[in-house]
Write a protein that holds these residues in place. Structure first.
Motif, PDB file in Angstrom:
ATOM      1  N   UNK A  33       0.805  -1.239   0.019  1.00 32.34           N
ATOM      2  CA  UNK A  33      -0.116   0.080  -0.075  1.00 32.34           C
ATOM      3  C   UNK A  33       0.749   1.290   0.004  1.00 32.34           C
ATOM      4  N   UNK A  34       2.181   1.070   0.503  1.00 31.70           N
ATOM      5  CA  UNK A  34       2.953   2.217   0.363  1.00 31.70           C
ATOM      6  C   UNK A  34       3.127   2.976   1.617  1.00 31.70           C
ATOM      7  N   UNK A  35       2.149   2.490   2.663  1.00 32.58           N
ATOM      8  CA  UNK A  35       1.950   3.287   4.074  1.00 32.58           C
ATOM      9  C   UNK A  35       3.233   2.851   5.169  1.00 32.58           C
ATOM     10  N   UNK A  36       3.850   3.912   5.720  1.00 32.46           N
ATOM     11  CA  UNK A  36       4.683   3.323   6.645  1.00 32.46           C
ATOM     12  C   UNK A  36       4.642   4.349   7.577  1.00 32.46           C
ATOM     13  N   UNK A  37       5.177   3.623   9.029  1.00 29.12           N
ATOM     14  CA  UNK A  37       5.505   4.134  10.133  1.00 29.12           C
ATOM     15  C   UNK A  37       6.834   4.153  10.572  1.00 29.12           C
ATOM     16  N   UNK A  38       7.335   5.329  11.457  1.00 31.57           N
ATOM     17  CA  UNK A  38       8.469   5.245  12.263  1.00 31.57           C
ATOM     18  C   UNK A  38       8.444   5.298  13.628  1.00 31.57           C
ATOM     19  N   UNK A  39       9.285   4.379  14.128  1.00 33.06           N
ATOM     20  CA  UNK A  39       9.359   4.083  15.686  1.00 33.06           C
ATOM     21  C   UNK A  39      10.808   4.441  16.252  1.00 33.06           C
ATOM     22  N   UNK A  40      10.676   5.266  17.207  1.00 30.17           N
ATOM     23  CA  UNK A  40      11.839   5.316  18.043  1.00 30.17           C
ATOM     24  C   UNK A  40      11.915   4.471  19.202  1.00 30.17           C
ATOM     25  N   UNK A  41      12.756   3.765  19.418  1.00 27.64           N
ATOM     26  CA  UNK A  41      12.660   2.717  20.507  1.00 27.64           C
ATOM     27  C   UNK A  41      14.285   2.314  20.751  1.00 27.64           C
ATOM     28  N   UNK A  42      14.408   1.702  21.903  1.00 24.19           N
ATOM     29  CA  UNK A  42      15.465   1.219  22.607  1.00 24.19           C
ATOM     30  C   UNK A  42      15.505  -0.288  22.217  1.00 24.19           C
ATOM     31  N   UNK A  43      14.450  -0.791  22.046  1.00 27.36           N
ATOM     32  CA  UNK A  43      14.454  -2.274  22.077  1.00 27.36           C
ATOM     33  C   UNK A  43      13.330  -2.958  21.187  1.00 27.36           C
ATOM     34  N   UNK A  44      12.189  -2.906  21.872  1.00 31.62           N
ATOM     35  CA  UNK A  44      11.125  -3.420  21.073  1.00 31.62           C
ATOM     36  C   UNK A  44       9.985  -2.572  20.150  1.00 31.62           C
ATOM     37  N   UNK A  45       9.555  -2.918  19.187  1.00 33.94           N
ATOM     38  CA  UNK A  45       8.765  -2.376  18.306  1.00 33.94           C
ATOM     39  C   UNK A  45       7.460  -3.103  17.845  1.00 33.94           C
ATOM     40  N   UNK A  46       6.434  -2.304  17.727  1.00 33.55           N
ATOM     41  CA  UNK A  46       5.001  -2.933  17.159  1.00 33.55           C
ATOM     42  C   UNK A  46       4.748  -1.933  16.238  1.00 33.55           C
ATOM     43  N   UNK A  47       4.835  -2.421  14.837  1.00 34.09           N
ATOM     44  CA  UNK A  47       4.287  -1.638  13.755  1.00 34.09           C
ATOM     45  C   UNK A  47       2.844  -1.351  13.582  1.00 34.09           C
ATOM     46  N   UNK A  48       2.006  -2.169  13.817  1.00 35.10           N
ATOM     47  CA  UNK A  48       0.526  -2.177  14.062  1.00 35.10           C
ATOM     48  C   UNK A  48       0.007  -1.281  15.124  1.00 35.10           C
TER      49      UNK A  48
END
Length: 309
Positions: free
Chosen positions: A273-288
């Protein structure tokens, strides 16, 4: 006055009725199903049915059912969903329509006549090519069942179904009672083969529903008019139609970054779809959790930038 051969035939049918009530795995000694049709009483002559879909229909659904003795659950379900199917009760016409192509969903219910060979090749090819389909077959044709990720166990005619927690059983409570409206065989025990997944069981543990072909097909062991509460049969049909026409949405795309110090920048990209998100994190991430929308069959890329320890 009946001739002797005809009397013997009706005796066999009466024996079949008794076996059905008792839940026997063999309808008549030496024969697991009637040789001509499934209805215990001869149905009246049927008119050929074909309804063309309205132009406003959002999806193209082909619906074949050769005969019903009780509530036509799938016809009611399609109507409640606002779907106008192309409908036929003639196996030859069904085969022709199926071969014409262009279907978003095919529903084929072989309930009374042993006519699966008329369309078996076409329906198997449709499924193999990626088509979505719902199927049931009182004759337990091995080739057709195999195309839907199932095999017959040999056990017949059950009292109830215990559902799973999947979307197929939404708004339904366990157990779901069955009731024979007058068939010789109204429920066929199934077992999964290939990628088939059991989604609901009879009281003996046999599969009542199997989902297969990467979630594109559903086979029901129970004939669609054989539920004690017709509303439950309609709800199951609604759920199965929705299950196949509405792709399930994946619920999670998450992970853990190993071996980095400080904060990292994680980019989650839905390439479909071309959608993106950016997450600042030290360890874990959750895209949804960060707002990315993901669905079955879509492609994703997760990249992380940071300092390695």
């Amino acid at each position: 006055m009946y001739s002797r051969p005809l009397f013997r035939r009706f005796t066999a049918i009466a024996a079949l009725a008794i076996a059905s009530v008792c839940g026997s795995s063999a309808a008549v000694a030496g024969d697991s199903k009637p040789s001509v049709q499934n209805a215990i009483h001869q149905p009246a002559s049927r008119a050929k049915i074909k309804l063309s879909p309205q132009a406003t229909s959002a999806v193209n659904v082909l619906y074949f059912v050769d005969y019903s003795l009780g509530t036509d659950s799938f016809a009611m379900a399609l109507s409640s969903l606002g779907i106008s199917p192309t409908m036929t009760n003639d196996a030859t016409e069904f085969n022709t329509l199926l071969q014409a192509g262009g279907w978003d969903l095919v529903i084929a219910l072989q309930q009374n006549y042993p006519a699966t060979s008329t369309y078996a090749s076409s329906l198997s090819a449709y499924v193999a090519a990626g088509g979505k389909a719902i199927y049931s077959d009182w004759t337990s044709d091995a080739t057709m069942l195999g195309s839907f990720g199932a095999a017959a166990t040999g056990s017949l005619n059950f009292l109830s179904i215990t559902p799973t927690s999947s979307a197929i059983w939404t708004s339904l409570t366990s157990p779901i009672a069955l009731l024979n409206p007058g068939w010789g065989i109204y429920a066929v025990g199934l077992s999964p083969i290939g990628d088939g997944v059991v989604d609901g069981t009879y009281e003996n543990g046999d599969a009542a529903v199997i989902v297969a072909n990467a979630g594109r097909t559903i086979i029901n062991g129970t004939l669609q008019d054989s539920y004690n509460d017709p509303n439950q049969g309609i709800q199951i049909a609604v759920n199965e139609i929705n299950y196949l026409l509405t792709p399930p949405v994946a619920s999670a795309l998450k992970g853990t970054i190993i071996g980095q110090s400080g904060k990292a920048s994680v980019k989650c990209l839905n390439e479909s779809t071309g959608q993106s998100v950016t997450i600042k994190t030290k360890k874990s991430f959750d895209c949804v959790g960060a707002g990315l929308t993901i669905g079955t069959g879509q492609t994703f890329t997760v990249t992380a930038k940071g300092t390695v320890k």
